[in-house]
Scaffold this motif. Sequence first.
Motif, short mmCIF file in Angstrom:
data_model
loop_
_atom_site.label_atom_id
_atom_site.label_comp_id
_atom_site.label_asym_id
_atom_site.label_seq_id
_atom_site.Cartn_x
_atom_site.Cartn_y
_atom_site.Cartn_z
N GLY A 147 0.82 -1.21 0.00
CA GLY A 147 0.00 0.00 0.00
C GLY A 147 0.85 1.25 0.00
N SER A 148 0.31 2.31 -0.58
CA SER A 148 1.03 3.58 -0.59
C SER A 148 1.35 4.02 0.83
N HIS A 186 5.12 1.87 -5.38
CA HIS A 186 4.58 3.22 -5.51
C HIS A 186 5.72 4.25 -5.44
N MET A 187 6.49 4.21 -4.36
CA MET A 187 7.53 5.22 -4.15
C MET A 187 8.69 5.03 -5.10
N ASP A 188 9.26 6.15 -5.52
CA ASP A 188 10.47 6.15 -6.32
C ASP A 188 11.66 6.22 -5.36
N ASN B 254 -5.29 0.94 -0.77
CA ASN B 254 -4.29 1.21 0.24
C ASN B 254 -4.12 0.02 1.19
N GLU B 265 -7.43 8.41 0.07
CA GLU B 265 -6.48 9.50 -0.17
C GLU B 265 -6.10 9.51 -1.65
N TYR B 267 -3.16 11.26 -4.50
CA TYR B 267 -1.81 11.78 -4.55
C TYR B 267 -1.52 12.55 -5.83
N ARG B 295 -8.69 11.17 4.07
CA ARG B 295 -7.31 11.23 4.57
C ARG B 295 -6.53 12.34 3.86
N LYS B 298 -2.58 14.45 -1.05
CA LYS B 298 -1.18 14.50 -0.59
C LYS B 298 -0.20 14.49 -1.75
N ASP B 299 0.95 15.10 -1.51
CA ASP B 299 1.99 14.97 -2.53
C ASP B 299 2.95 13.88 -2.10
N ALA B 300 3.44 13.13 -3.06
CA ALA B 300 4.38 12.05 -2.74
C ALA B 300 5.28 11.80 -3.93
N ASN B 301 6.45 11.28 -3.63
CA ASN B 301 7.42 10.97 -4.68
C ASN B 301 7.13 9.56 -5.22
N PHE B 302 5.99 9.45 -5.88
CA PHE B 302 5.62 8.16 -6.47
C PHE B 302 6.15 8.09 -7.90
N TYR B 303 6.63 6.91 -8.27
CA TYR B 303 7.30 6.78 -9.56
C TYR B 303 6.43 7.23 -10.73
N ARG B 306 5.92 11.06 -10.68
CA ARG B 306 7.13 11.83 -10.93
C ARG B 306 7.54 11.79 -12.39
N HIS B 307 7.37 10.62 -13.02
CA HIS B 307 7.86 10.47 -14.39
C HIS B 307 6.80 10.74 -15.45
N LEU B 314 -2.58 9.58 -8.39
CA LEU B 314 -2.73 8.18 -7.95
C LEU B 314 -3.78 8.19 -6.86
N GLU B 316 -5.99 6.16 -3.93
CA GLU B 316 -6.10 5.01 -3.04
C GLU B 316 -7.56 4.93 -2.63
#
Lengths: 201, 353
Positions: A147-148, A186-188, B254, B265, B267, B295, B298-303, B306-307, B314, B316
């Motif tokens: 999960g994220s 999910h995360m880079d 999630n 949530e 992203y 929830r 949110k910002d996140a460094n998800f692949y 980002r690309h 994204l 959830e």
Amino acid sequence: MQNNMKLYRGLLLLAATAILAVTAGCDPQGEKPPTAVSSSASASVASSSEKPSSSTSGSKQEAPKSVEVELYYPDATATKLVSVKKKLDITKEDKYNAAVHALMQDPKEKTVTGIFPKTAKLRSVRLQGDVAVVDFDSNIRKGFSGGSTGERFLVGSVVNTLTNFPEIKKVRFLLDGKEIESLAGHMDLTEPVARMNSLME
Amino acid sequence: MGLFGLTVTRFIRAFLLTMLCLGILSSLCMAASTHELTYFKSYETTVDGEEVIRFELGLNRDGLAYKESTKAYRPNTLILDLDDTIPGRLRHQMQLSGIGESLKVQEVELKHTRLQLNFTKPVEELSYRVYTLSENRKERKPARLVIDVSKRGKKAAGSTEGVEGHTIVLDAGHGGSDTGAIGPSGLTEKEVTLAVTQKVRDILENSGAHVVMTRDSDRDVYGVNATDRQELQARVDVSLREPATEIFVSVHCNAFSSPSAHGVETYYYAGSPLGYRLAALLDEELLREGGLQDRGVKDANFYVLRHSAVPASLVELAFITNYQEERLLADDGYQSGLAEAIARAIGRYFSGN
Ligand SMILES: [Zn+2]
């Protein structure tokens, strides 16, 4: 082919384990094999605790046996990371390894929860400049919730705990000694991760 | 000591002998359980009130295990890999008429048969279902493998305002060798994300949008032994290959180590105001539809965020690791509601309200 390789590797591992077990049993002094915790030269220099004789401080004082560290665990509903102060034994490993090892134990405090799968093992934490390189074994993927949110909080608990040491600015994650690109998809994680302040609010 | 040693040796010998016998027995059993194809036919029929063209293969026994897949370079072919199956007397190549053009039957490895069913249009554009039917002695019907293709094409879906003429990439999170998160009762993230994403696609296409899916079946987008980067980049690449792409939406469920985590949530990638706007609209519509806890956006460094070259979000949908939310995620009606919410948010994104 892939499966054969795995089988082959598994057999090798089995054989190696068997040999280890036999030799350990034969050892007349009954010495314990070296523990999995490995610290690179830079890490042991950074820690004042490990080998008082090789300490660069030059002081003849006894090295401290424990250190108080702030550990960051997620709360039960994964809304934020909560800091818990803990006294860590640093006679057998440096404070970075001790901190991550402590994080991996399910906390007793009711306000927080463990995020690591029970089977996961820490291979090492070492410093490369201001980057802590944290190496887990691949079991961290097997029993992981995923999960994220699970991924962000596992990464965040390690990163925020380690970047609490002023000498650490970022954390790079390895799995079985190899660089990883993501943990749960999910995360880079291709680059070292800076402190995740968004998880503290 | 001597006697003890002897007993041990005997025991080991007996043990080895037993294991050997078991090995021979199990290989005999395996030989006996091999499936054999007995016939092929195709005909029109009705399933749950829907007219379908049925492609039916007879089998000598129940319990067939098979895997369904498609290849990007042969979009019109549905591939079915049948474990422990021999083609029997079935013809290797059959010309068909109608939506199904031809069927190829091949024993690609010993006791591993591959069916390649070629259609007149991409598999992605078909509404079809693959399943097995058990032997029915009363009706004198053998075990069967069935592929039902709807004559109406894609199931009629709802529609939404504001998406006509726009190009959208939808990414069903995980898939194939990557199950994603798994709920307490065994529901997998990959099946929920695919089901919801297909429903979103149907609504958007029904409303005149052009939709590209990163995957439209239970598969890895890059390949089974891909690295995380290859797999995630392959999803981004789907949008890069379609220059008209305007937005990228990745659908996930999630998960957390404690079952008490719950809610929705969405992203975005920090520094993308349009990504934020898309994520905020998705969050708003998902909350209104599903009634779960917010929830936040949110910002996140998800692949994939980002690309992405286009505004991306994204989502959830809910926590698959929470008992109540897992049950909701498994429910077809709830999935349809979430799909409508996502389609509405996309419509609002394009129409600017
Ligand atoms: Zn996911």
